[in-house]
Write a protein that holds these residues in place. Structure first.
Motif, PDB file in Angstrom:
ATOM      1  N   GLU A 104       6.594  -6.960   2.747  1.00 35.58           N
ATOM      2  CA  GLU A 104       5.254  -7.422   2.368  1.00 35.58           C
ATOM      3  C   GLU A 104       4.172  -6.595   3.060  1.00 35.58           C
ATOM      4  O   GLU A 104       3.186  -6.175   2.434  1.00 35.58           O
ATOM      5  CB  GLU A 104       5.110  -8.893   2.745  1.00 35.58           C
ATOM      6  N   ALA A 105       4.355  -6.339   4.359  1.00 33.17           N
ATOM      7  CA  ALA A 105       3.372  -5.560   5.121  1.00 33.17           C
ATOM      8  C   ALA A 105       3.284  -4.135   4.593  1.00 33.17           C
ATOM      9  O   ALA A 105       2.175  -3.576   4.436  1.00 33.17           O
ATOM     10  CB  ALA A 105       3.748  -5.559   6.604  1.00 33.17           C
ATOM     11  N   LEU A 106       4.413  -3.532   4.304  1.00 34.26           N
ATOM     12  CA  LEU A 106       4.408  -2.151   3.825  1.00 34.26           C
ATOM     13  C   LEU A 106       3.797  -2.037   2.435  1.00 34.26           C
ATOM     14  O   LEU A 106       3.048  -1.092   2.157  1.00 34.26           O
ATOM     15  CB  LEU A 106       5.833  -1.597   3.828  1.00 34.26           C
ATOM     16  N   ARG A 107       4.091  -2.995   1.571  1.00 32.56           N
ATOM     17  CA  ARG A 107       3.491  -2.977   0.233  1.00 32.56           C
ATOM     18  C   ARG A 107       1.969  -3.065   0.318  1.00 32.56           C
ATOM     19  O   ARG A 107       1.257  -2.332  -0.377  1.00 32.56           O
ATOM     20  CB  ARG A 107       4.032  -4.139  -0.606  1.00 32.56           C
ATOM     21  N   ARG A 108       1.478  -3.948   1.172  1.00 34.15           N
ATOM     22  CA  ARG A 108       0.031  -4.118   1.308  1.00 34.15           C
ATOM     23  C   ARG A 108      -0.625  -2.837   1.817  1.00 34.15           C
ATOM     24  O   ARG A 108      -1.625  -2.364   1.268  1.00 34.15           O
ATOM     25  CB  ARG A 108      -0.256  -5.270   2.270  1.00 34.15           C
ATOM     26  N   GLN A 109      -0.081  -2.261   2.869  1.00 37.06           N
ATOM     27  CA  GLN A 109      -0.695  -1.090   3.486  1.00 37.06           C
ATOM     28  C   GLN A 109      -0.636   0.140   2.590  1.00 37.06           C
ATOM     29  O   GLN A 109      -1.631   0.873   2.461  1.00 37.06           O
ATOM     30  CB  GLN A 109      -0.021  -0.809   4.826  1.00 37.06           C
ATOM     31  N   VAL A 110       0.507   0.355   1.967  1.00 33.78           N
ATOM     32  CA  VAL A 110       0.642   1.535   1.118  1.00 33.78           C
ATOM     33  C   VAL A 110      -0.197   1.399  -0.154  1.00 33.78           C
ATOM     34  O   VAL A 110      -0.863   2.357  -0.577  1.00 33.78           O
ATOM     35  CB  VAL A 110       2.126   1.780   0.771  1.00 33.78           C
ATOM     36  N   SER A 111      -0.200   0.233  -0.751  1.00 33.42           N
ATOM     37  CA  SER A 111      -1.001   0.021  -1.961  1.00 33.42           C
ATOM     38  C   SER A 111      -2.474   0.262  -1.678  1.00 33.42           C
ATOM     39  O   SER A 111      -3.182   0.893  -2.479  1.00 33.42           O
ATOM     40  CB  SER A 111      -0.791  -1.400  -2.495  1.00 33.42           C
ATOM     41  N   ALA A 112      -2.945  -0.211  -0.535  1.00 29.42           N
ATOM     42  CA  ALA A 112      -4.348   0.009  -0.167  1.00 29.42           C
ATOM     43  C   ALA A 112      -4.615   1.489   0.100  1.00 29.42           C
ATOM     44  O   ALA A 112      -5.608   2.060  -0.383  1.00 29.42           O
ATOM     45  CB  ALA A 112      -4.696  -0.821   1.068  1.00 29.42           C
ATOM     46  N   ALA A 113      -3.739   2.127   0.857  1.00 27.95           N
ATOM     47  CA  ALA A 113      -3.951   3.527   1.239  1.00 27.95           C
ATOM     48  C   ALA A 113      -4.048   4.451   0.031  1.00 27.95           C
ATOM     49  O   ALA A 113      -4.801   5.435   0.039  1.00 27.95           O
ATOM     50  CB  ALA A 113      -2.831   3.986   2.163  1.00 27.95           C
ATOM     51  N   LEU A 114      -3.299   4.139  -1.013  1.00 29.11           N
ATOM     52  CA  LEU A 114      -3.266   5.008  -2.201  1.00 29.11           C
ATOM     53  C   LEU A 114      -4.225   4.560  -3.296  1.00 29.11           C
ATOM     54  O   LEU A 114      -4.284   5.186  -4.353  1.00 29.11           O
ATOM     55  CB  LEU A 114      -1.845   5.057  -2.754  1.00 29.11           C
ATOM     56  N   SER A 115      -4.984   3.506  -3.045  1.00 26.90           N
ATOM     57  CA  SER A 115      -5.795   2.890  -4.094  1.00 26.90           C
ATOM     58  C   SER A 115      -6.924   3.781  -4.601  1.00 26.90           C
ATOM     59  O   SER A 115      -7.412   3.582  -5.712  1.00 26.90           O
ATOM     60  CB  SER A 115      -6.381   1.563  -3.601  1.00 26.90           C
ATOM     61  N   LYS A 116      -7.355   4.759  -3.806  1.00 29.08           N
ATOM     62  CA  LYS A 116      -8.471   5.623  -4.214  1.00 29.08           C
ATOM     63  C   LYS A 116      -8.026   7.060  -4.485  1.00 29.08           C
ATOM     64  O   LYS A 116      -8.852   7.966  -4.553  1.00 29.08           O
ATOM     65  CB  LYS A 116      -9.558   5.603  -3.127  1.00 29.08           C
ATOM     66  N   VAL A 117      -6.717   7.259  -4.638  1.00 28.30           N
ATOM     67  CA  VAL A 117      -6.177   8.607  -4.837  1.00 28.30           C
ATOM     68  C   VAL A 117      -5.615   8.725  -6.252  1.00 28.30           C
ATOM     69  O   VAL A 117      -4.829   7.873  -6.690  1.00 28.30           O
ATOM     70  CB  VAL A 117      -5.059   8.907  -3.813  1.00 28.30           C
ATOM     71  N   GLU A 118      -6.017   9.759  -6.958  1.00 24.72           N
ATOM     72  CA  GLU A 118      -5.501   9.997  -8.308  1.00 24.72           C
ATOM     73  C   GLU A 118      -4.047  10.465  -8.252  1.00 24.72           C
ATOM     74  O   GLU A 118      -3.621  11.113  -7.289  1.00 24.72           O
ATOM     75  CB  GLU A 118      -6.342  11.073  -9.012  1.00 24.72           C
ATOM     76  N   ARG A 119      -3.298  10.136  -9.279  1.00 30.63           N
ATOM     77  CA  ARG A 119      -1.901  10.560  -9.331  1.00 30.63           C
ATOM     78  C   ARG A 119      -1.754  12.076  -9.231  1.00 30.63           C
ATOM     79  O   ARG A 119      -0.763  12.586  -8.701  1.00 30.63           O
ATOM     80  CB  ARG A 119      -1.241  10.063 -10.618  1.00 30.63           C
ATOM     81  N   SER A 120      -2.723  12.792  -9.739  1.00 28.88           N
ATOM     82  CA  SER A 120      -2.658  14.256  -9.724  1.00 28.88           C
ATOM     83  C   SER A 120      -2.694  14.821  -8.302  1.00 28.88           C
ATOM     84  O   SER A 120      -2.355  15.993  -8.092  1.00 28.88           O
ATOM     85  CB  SER A 120      -3.818  14.840 -10.534  1.00 28.88           C
ATOM     86  N   ALA A 121      -3.096  13.999  -7.333  1.00 26.06           N
ATOM     87  CA  ALA A 121      -3.199  14.459  -5.945  1.00 26.06           C
ATOM     88  C   ALA A 121      -1.999  14.053  -5.104  1.00 26.06           C
ATOM     89  O   ALA A 121      -2.025  14.165  -3.886  1.00 26.06           O
ATOM     90  CB  ALA A 121      -4.481  13.918  -5.315  1.00 26.06           C
ATOM     91  N   ARG A 122      -0.928  13.591  -5.753  1.00 27.14           N
ATOM     92  CA  ARG A 122       0.202  13.052  -4.986  1.00 27.14           C
ATOM     93  C   ARG A 122       0.866  14.084  -4.076  1.00 27.14           C
ATOM     94  O   ARG A 122       1.501  13.714  -3.081  1.00 27.14           O
ATOM     95  CB  ARG A 122       1.237  12.440  -5.921  1.00 27.14           C
ATOM     96  N   ASP A 123       0.723  15.359  -4.370  1.00 27.95           N
ATOM     97  CA  ASP A 123       1.355  16.379  -3.528  1.00 27.95           C
ATOM     98  C   ASP A 123       0.647  16.553  -2.190  1.00 27.95           C
ATOM     99  O   ASP A 123       1.122  17.314  -1.341  1.00 27.95           O
ATOM    100  CB  ASP A 123       1.391  17.731  -4.256  1.00 27.95           C
ATOM    101  N   THR A 124      -0.477  15.875  -2.009  1.00 25.86           N
ATOM    102  CA  THR A 124      -1.234  16.025  -0.760  1.00 25.86           C
ATOM    103  C   THR A 124      -1.162  14.778   0.118  1.00 25.86           C
ATOM    104  O   THR A 124      -1.932  14.649   1.074  1.00 25.86           O
ATOM    105  CB  THR A 124      -2.708  16.367  -1.052  1.00 25.86           C
ATOM    106  N   VAL A 125      -0.252  13.866  -0.194  1.00 26.36           N
ATOM    107  CA  VAL A 125      -0.110  12.645   0.610  1.00 26.36           C
ATOM    108  C   VAL A 125       1.341  12.484   1.055  1.00 26.36           C
ATOM    109  O   VAL A 125       2.272  12.638   0.251  1.00 26.36           O
ATOM    110  CB  VAL A 125      -0.544  11.388  -0.171  1.00 26.36           C
ATOM    111  N   VAL A 126       1.511  12.195   2.338  1.00 27.39           N
ATOM    112  CA  VAL A 126       2.814  11.925   2.930  1.00 27.39           C
ATOM    113  C   VAL A 126       2.702  10.580   3.650  1.00 27.39           C
ATOM    114  O   VAL A 126       1.685  10.283   4.275  1.00 27.39           O
ATOM    115  CB  VAL A 126       3.214  13.028   3.933  1.00 27.39           C
ATOM    116  N   ILE A 127       3.739   9.765   3.561  1.00 29.86           N
ATOM    117  CA  ILE A 127       3.758   8.466   4.235  1.00 29.86           C
ATOM    118  C   ILE A 127       4.681   8.539   5.445  1.00 29.86           C
ATOM    119  O   ILE A 127       5.777   9.112   5.369  1.00 29.86           O
ATOM    120  CB  ILE A 127       4.267   7.357   3.286  1.00 29.86           C
ATOM    121  N   ALA A 128       4.249   7.964   6.560  1.00 25.90           N
ATOM    122  CA  ALA A 128       5.106   7.843   7.740  1.00 25.90           C
ATOM    123  C   ALA A 128       5.309   6.363   8.038  1.00 25.90           C
ATOM    124  O   ALA A 128       4.341   5.644   8.319  1.00 25.90           O
ATOM    125  CB  ALA A 128       4.472   8.543   8.937  1.00 25.90           C
ATOM    126  N   TYR A 129       6.559   5.915   7.935  1.00 29.01           N
ATOM    127  CA  TYR A 129       6.871   4.537   8.306  1.00 29.01           C
ATOM    128  C   TYR A 129       7.105   4.482   9.810  1.00 29.01           C
ATOM    129  O   TYR A 129       8.045   5.084  10.331  1.00 29.01           O
ATOM    130  CB  TYR A 129       8.097   4.025   7.560  1.00 29.01           C
TER     131      TYR A 129
END
Length: 256
Positions: free
Chosen positions: A143-168
């Motif tokens: 639940e915590a990870l879904r909330r944080q990741v969904s928020a973090a990516l909420s303003k990023v276009e799919r076309s920019a996915r190559d510029t985002v990395v997630i660290a758990y």
């Protein structure tokens, strides 16, 4: 096909200028910083970003910043902007570390603003997410990870996915008194994060693990299929320790 793991370290509020030079000089002397077996990165404190970037120029080591503001400039005393980060030679920025959230008021909303700003300026956003000990014991990690990741990516276009990395980074696992997470547990969370980022961005993002990574557990973690790399703390604050982990992981992956 052998994966190419991300392997990096943030120095947090440690090291002085001479320490920065010594660390970078040791890295430059190693053939590993010219190889392609791993994507290496180092994140110094702000005062030493430019020096580290200069010293590591010509190697394959990426230099990053530990934080940045969501505005290009303005009356934000003590803050650092994305253009400043780039001007110092950094190409990556760490965003949303649990220490920033706990002690400096970082929220899911400000993390989202910073991720969008990093992407806008062509920086790689290394977004830290993690569950607290209370969330872990209550079995609310997902639940915590879904909330944080969904928020973090909420303003990023799919076309920019190559510029985002997630660290758990489980909050209960980082720091001097952290408890290393079991590789099976990490694998489970990374599988969730792969699925979630694919839903949000159209393809799974790289998911790194950070939390009491050390020479004894680095191979067991990095060879898990869903773990795309390691974000290391104190075990990599000495250049020799960092290079030792890089060597162990890349050898294990090559032999797998």
């Amino acid at each position: 096909m052998t994966k190419t793991p991300w392997i990096g370290t943030s120095w947090k509020m440690n090291k002085l200028r001479a320490d920065t030079r010594a660390f970078c000089d040791t890295l430059k002397a190693s053939p590993m910083v010219q190889g392609t077996a791993a994507k290496l990165f180092v994140i110094p404190p702000f005062p030493y970003i430019a020096e580290a970037a200069d010293l590591l120029r010509g190697t394959r080591v990426t230099v990053g910043a530990q934080n940045m503001h969501w505005a290009d400039g303005g009356a934000w005393t003590g803050e650092v902007s994305a253009p400043m980060v780039k001007d110092c030679g950094a190409t990556l920025v760490e965003i949303g570390h649990s220490e920033r959230r706990e002690f400096f008021g970082e929220t899911d909303d400000t993390v989202a603003l910073k991720v969008a700003q990093a992407v806008r300026h062509g920086l790689t956003a290394l977004v830290c997410v993690g569950d607290t000990h209370a969330e872990f014991t209550a079995k609310r990690t997902s639940e915590a990870l879904r909330r944080q990741v969904s928020a973090a990516l909420s303003k990023v276009e799919r076309s920019a996915r190559d510029t985002v990395v997630i660290a758990y980074e489980p909050v209960w696992s980082i720091g001097e008194n952290g408890t290393p997470a079991e590789p099976e547990f990490v694998d489970e969370q990374h599988r969730l994060l792969k699925t979630l980022t694919a839903e949000l961005m159209g393809a799974p993002l790289p998911i790194l693990y950070g939390g009491s990574v050390n020479p004894d557990n680095c191979v067991a973690l990095a060879t898990r299929p869903t773990i795309d790399g390691l974000f290391i703390g104190r075990s990599a604050w000495a250049a020799e320790g960092y290079l030792g982990i890089v060597d162990s992981v890349t050898r294990a992956l090559a032999a797998a």
